[in-house]
Write an enzyme that holds these catalytic residues in place. Sequence first.
Site, PDB file in Angstrom:
ATOM      1  N   HIS A  34       0.547  -1.329  -0.023  1.00 49.25           N
ATOM      2  CA  HIS A  34       0.339   0.445   0.139  1.00 49.25           C
ATOM      3  C   HIS A  34       0.711   1.314   0.455  1.00 49.25           C
ATOM      4  O   HIS A  34       1.787   1.328   0.384  1.00 49.25           O
ATOM      5  CB  HIS A  34      -1.112   0.021   1.248  1.00 49.25           C
ATOM      6  N   GLU A  36       1.389   8.270  -3.499  1.00 50.72           N
ATOM      7  CA  GLU A  36       2.412   8.142  -4.644  1.00 50.72           C
ATOM      8  C   GLU A  36       1.887   9.946  -4.952  1.00 50.72           C
ATOM      9  O   GLU A  36       0.751  10.306  -5.082  1.00 50.72           O
ATOM     10  CB  GLU A  36       2.344   7.399  -5.411  1.00 50.72           C
ATOM     11  N   ASN A  46     -10.430  -5.625  -5.047  1.00 49.36           N
ATOM     12  CA  ASN A  46     -10.576  -6.915  -4.255  1.00 49.36           C
ATOM     13  C   ASN A  46     -12.355  -6.790  -4.421  1.00 49.36           C
ATOM     14  O   ASN A  46     -12.364  -6.145  -2.874  1.00 49.36           O
ATOM     15  CB  ASN A  46      -9.481  -7.103  -3.285  1.00 49.36           C
ATOM     16  N   SER A  82       2.455   3.999 -13.624  1.00 49.89           N
ATOM     17  CA  SER A  82       1.444   4.002 -13.161  1.00 49.89           C
ATOM     18  C   SER A  82      -0.010   4.537 -14.455  1.00 49.89           C
ATOM     19  O   SER A  82       1.257   5.497 -15.300  1.00 49.89           O
ATOM     20  CB  SER A  82       0.616   4.433 -12.036  1.00 49.89           C
ATOM     21  N   HIS A 119      -5.350  -4.646 -12.772  1.00 49.91           N
ATOM     22  CA  HIS A 119      -5.313  -3.721 -11.401  1.00 49.91           C
ATOM     23  C   HIS A 119      -3.958  -3.098 -11.262  1.00 49.91           C
ATOM     24  O   HIS A 119      -3.556  -2.307 -10.736  1.00 49.91           O
ATOM     25  CB  HIS A 119      -5.613  -4.577 -10.124  1.00 49.91           C
ATOM     26  N   GLY A 120      -3.253  -4.033 -11.337  1.00 46.69           N
ATOM     27  CA  GLY A 120      -1.846  -3.503 -11.520  1.00 46.69           C
ATOM     28  C   GLY A 120      -0.152  -4.138 -12.379  1.00 46.69           C
ATOM     29  O   GLY A 120      -0.550  -4.601 -13.138  1.00 46.69           O
ATOM     30  N   LYS A 158       5.531   5.347   2.041  1.00 51.42           N
ATOM     31  CA  LYS A 158       4.505   4.076   2.663  1.00 51.42           C
ATOM     32  C   LYS A 158       5.037   3.781   4.139  1.00 51.42           C
ATOM     33  O   LYS A 158       6.129   4.623   4.405  1.00 51.42           O
ATOM     34  CB  LYS A 158       5.203   2.693   1.038  1.00 51.42           C
TER      35      LYS A 158
END
Lengths: 483, 143
Positions: A206, A209, A332, A387, A406-407, A482
Amino acid sequence: MVSKRELVQIDEFLWEIPKGYRPDMRVPARVYASEALLDAILGDKSIEQLVNVATLPGIQKYALAMPDIHQGYGFPIGGVAATAWPDGVISPGGIGYDINCGVRLLASELDEEEVRPYLDDLATCLYQYCPSGVGRGGHYPLNNAELERVAVEGARWCLKKGMAREEDLERTEEGGRLSGADPAHVSPQARKRGRQQLGTLGAGNHFLEVDVVREVYYPEAADAFGLRVGQVVVLIHCGSRGFGHQIATDYIREFQRAVHTYGIVLPDRELVCAPLDTPEGERYLAAMRCAANFAFANRQVLAHQVRRAFEDVLGCHGLPFDLVQVYDLAHNIGKVEWHDVNGVRRQVCVHRKGATRSFGPGHPDVPAAYRHVGQPVLVPGSMGTASYVLVGTEGAMVATFGSSCHGAGRQMSRRKAKKSIKGATLRGQLEAQGIVVRAGSMKGLAEEAPFAYKDVEAVVDVVEAAGVARKVVRVEPIAVIKG
Amino acid sequence: MAHRKSPFFEELSHTADVAVRVRGRSLPELFEHAALAMFQLIAGGELERVPPLHEREVGVASLDLESLLVDWLTELLVLFATTGELVCRARVTALEETRLRASVWTGPPPFEPYEDIKAVTYHDLRVEQDEEGTWWATIVFDV
């Protein structure tokens, strides 16, 4: 392990494991991937896990995997499964322990050059205002009654507390609130774990940014989303914290019995499930929605804190500090949605585990301001790379129950990543690239090293080529916060 | 990393999560070691620094032996999540196939906890005894 020989190539970016691969499969399994990504995917147990998903009672059409698929527990991460409503099953493992883990994007009016001189102070302030780290409590402890309100009202609860704007909610999946949440089905332990954690990031992957938009691919959608080259934006990635973790734990435990009650045979105990129309299924759905709402509220409180940090650090320099919400979406989650299944329009329960919704233009669930282009799909890459903001497509509605990636998806274990680089070295490398880092744990930082992840560009290129989402902009980080 | 040198457990390779293989000379010892392995992960290998200040009694009942292991570890994880204290010592006082009683000693960590274990999973879960009588368990944690 599944080998490449056993896969049937449907087209350049779509591979199928036929239903006949294993006798307990109810539907085929399909993977979206380039040949290079597929080779990496076959390196762990993720495809085997996808085949296990294909055995769930009531599963419709295919068990699906996005190109960022990697090995999880039970379901693979990057998996999508739609089950028949109301007699198909719901599987808590198909949603995950971090219920409604998701991403929020906020856009500023500022350019990179305006923020650079104050970036260190901004990062420090964000780190202070947005608590992170293992078990860390937040600035907004809740009593039991307030926690129940959060569980029922989601991000809407923040509106009354002065921590949200109506437009934030309009630009959040489901308006930031899933209906049908019932705290009566949430255990005392889950309540205890959740009470202190509203407005916290947590640890692990998690993060928060500060990014800069580097490239626009689809100007019409970028305009609609209010994004332009050079603009400073903020990405928030977190979920329902201990509240959701405990709700998932409680029901995975309860469902160990339910599978016996309903005579369901499964290849992995972590896939335990119950039919949606049974007391067990209904209770989990009501509790899971409480966790999802907590997560929407959590990201809303964090967005409020980010706005405060921007105001406190940049406001005194006469800079426009306001941040407008672009979108917030879950990766999720389990949702009851309408989809076309083999030519028939019907309701299904879409499990998205490490996968996002990707609704196309014209869909009524897309915010009015974006409806002509489609729903924003937020795809965070690994720390220090890039991203993407994508937009949902009609193709996703046809092929993937309106879902996308998702990533970046992990490719290296956390243990190996820690062995490969020291946190302090990585921090030095990121700072040399002009990225300011505020991290509570150097070991935790090393685990999230960019090389531990797949190339996010390769992942989004596949979903675009496969037609399930379209690239809008690429952003790159200038500050990472983070736990 | 100190915790990987622990004589009673090792970390296994897993792409996204953390898996451990734990051993014990008896079933009660296996359960004790599983608890210490989990807290050694949370403590980032520094569990020795946690003072055993509070003794607590724990009782768990489950469906079967494997569920009992998951439920036992979950119970301790909730204890950590709600008190902030790490379990640094554990003694299983009674153990049957579906029931367990134990005393655990907890203390506040004099450092920032490291691993954010979200949950104990059933994935690839195994509890077994080898021919020499040693008990082994494989556990995957969601992190």
